[in-house]
Design an enzyme around this catalytic site. Sequence first.
Site, PDB file in Angstrom:
ATOM      1  N   LYS A   5      40.375  42.359  52.145  1.00 48.81           N
ATOM      2  CA  LYS A   5      39.222  42.879  51.406  1.00 48.81           C
ATOM      3  C   LYS A   5      38.382  43.778  52.290  1.00 48.81           C
ATOM      4  O   LYS A   5      38.066  43.350  53.401  1.00 48.81           O
ATOM      5  CB  LYS A   5      38.400  41.675  50.948  1.00 48.81           C
ATOM      6  CG  LYS A   5      37.144  42.008  50.202  1.00 48.81           C
ATOM      7  CD  LYS A   5      36.437  40.736  49.857  1.00 48.81           C
ATOM      8  CE  LYS A   5      35.099  41.085  49.237  1.00 48.81           C
ATOM      9  NZ  LYS A   5      34.257  39.959  49.091  1.00 48.81           N
ATOM     10  N   LYS A  29      38.567  39.652  55.773  1.00 46.91           N
ATOM     11  CA  LYS A  29      37.434  40.215  55.045  1.00 46.91           C
ATOM     12  C   LYS A  29      36.594  41.004  56.034  1.00 46.91           C
ATOM     13  O   LYS A  29      36.054  40.437  56.990  1.00 46.91           O
ATOM     14  CB  LYS A  29      36.615  39.107  54.402  1.00 46.91           C
ATOM     15  CG  LYS A  29      35.384  39.641  53.668  1.00 46.91           C
ATOM     16  CD  LYS A  29      34.660  38.559  52.906  1.00 46.91           C
ATOM     17  CE  LYS A  29      33.437  39.145  52.215  1.00 46.91           C
ATOM     18  NZ  LYS A  29      32.690  38.128  51.463  1.00 46.91           N
TER      19      LYS A  29
HETATM   20  C1  PBG Z   1      30.189  37.134  49.372  1.00 49.04           C
HETATM   21  C2  PBG Z   1      31.088  38.045  48.654  1.00 49.04           C
HETATM   22  C3  PBG Z   1      30.951  39.427  48.685  1.00 49.04           C
HETATM   23  C4  PBG Z   1      31.935  39.940  47.837  1.00 49.04           C
HETATM   24  C5  PBG Z   1      32.659  38.868  47.328  1.00 49.04           C
HETATM   25  N1  PBG Z   1      32.137  37.684  47.859  1.00 49.04           N
HETATM   26  C6  PBG Z   1      29.938  40.294  49.326  1.00 49.04           C
HETATM   27  C7  PBG Z   1      29.595  40.095  50.725  1.00 49.04           C
HETATM   28  O1  PBG Z   1      30.353  39.572  51.535  1.00 49.04           O
HETATM   29  O2  PBG Z   1      28.473  40.492  51.053  1.00 49.04           O
HETATM   30  C8  PBG Z   1      32.087  41.398  47.574  1.00 49.04           C
HETATM   31  C9  PBG Z   1      32.885  41.812  46.419  1.00 49.04           C
HETATM   32  C10 PBG Z   1      32.669  43.195  45.973  1.00 49.04           C
HETATM   33  O3  PBG Z   1      32.041  44.034  46.639  1.00 49.04           O
HETATM   34  O4  PBG Z   1      33.169  43.487  44.875  1.00 49.04           O
HETATM   35  N2  PBG Z   1      30.586  35.874  49.667  1.00 49.04           N
END
Ligand code: PBG
Length: 325
Positions: free
Chosen positions: A247, A194
Amino acid sequence: MLQRPRRNRKSAAIRGLAEEIHLTPQHLVQPLFLVDGMKKKNAIKSLPNIFQLSIDQSLKEIEACLKVGVASFILFPAVEEKLKNKTATYSYSSKNFYLKAIKTFKKEFPEICLISDVAMDPYSSDGHDGYVENGKIMNDKTLPILAKMSLAQAEAGIDILGPSDMMDGRVGYIRQALDEAGFTETSIVSYTAKYASAFYGPFRDALDSAPKSGDKKTYQMNPANKREALLEADLDFAEGADFMMVKPASVYLDIIHVLKQQFPIPIAAYHVSGEYAMLQAAAKNGWLDYQQCLDETLLSIYRAGADVIISYGAKDFADNKKRKA
Ligand code: PBG
């Protein structure tokens, strides 16, 4: 010329014969943003056609997705500011509407697959995925909180837990807590690679979950790094992850490809809020065709090696496919 690649493109039927991959809705996951209450369907400014839904409204949305062949959902809670605190206690409180939603959805539609979000940010007064002390994200103090959240979700009947927090060691820690409590059948999709991405902006609008101070670069990965994704993947695999996620998706296809080649478990990819919002914005201006660009984007993610694709456009993809069939 002995080889004329155009010969295999001369009709729709021949193009069909030569088609290498085929993306079907069974691989897609629709995200749902949940709010407490009844009859709520709140628009999200930066995510056109996506809404914060109360449980009753979510049931309608699930039904609509099932009709077009999307049977998997990933759930995120939009929590009132007054219920947030430093240790995210609401995340495992018996009063948490998110846990009630899981129970209700599984009762109404036992055939669906539900994926959760395990991270502190929707519940944290600091807006970070981990526990904050003197401006630092404390890895090892976050793990027990994530485990409590995971057990509460497992108890509610979640199929797959989705730790999205990027703390070190959390997959193993959660797996052990689950197994000790007898939840040996609850799966984990780890957010393995991520990245600290600017494409999460609209999601943070949807949940009002942006960090109150600093950024997420001490836990989410540096977009410049590919080999480090292999390190994360080695750890998650060894710690018992059932699925590994990359991601964002469309700007990290090389990462999806390399994890698919090197690990024998299914790879998930999250086509995130900003990637979806870009398509919607361009389409609104008349610059791109939303449906065609969505289809091409999801196909590319699949071709790169994703087995599972999470996208705000999942239902649109499936709906369009059904209409064309
Ligand atoms: C946070 C989380 C995020 C997303 C999914 N879980 C945002 C972040 O890490 O700030 C983002 C998903 C998206 O942008 O569609 N735990």
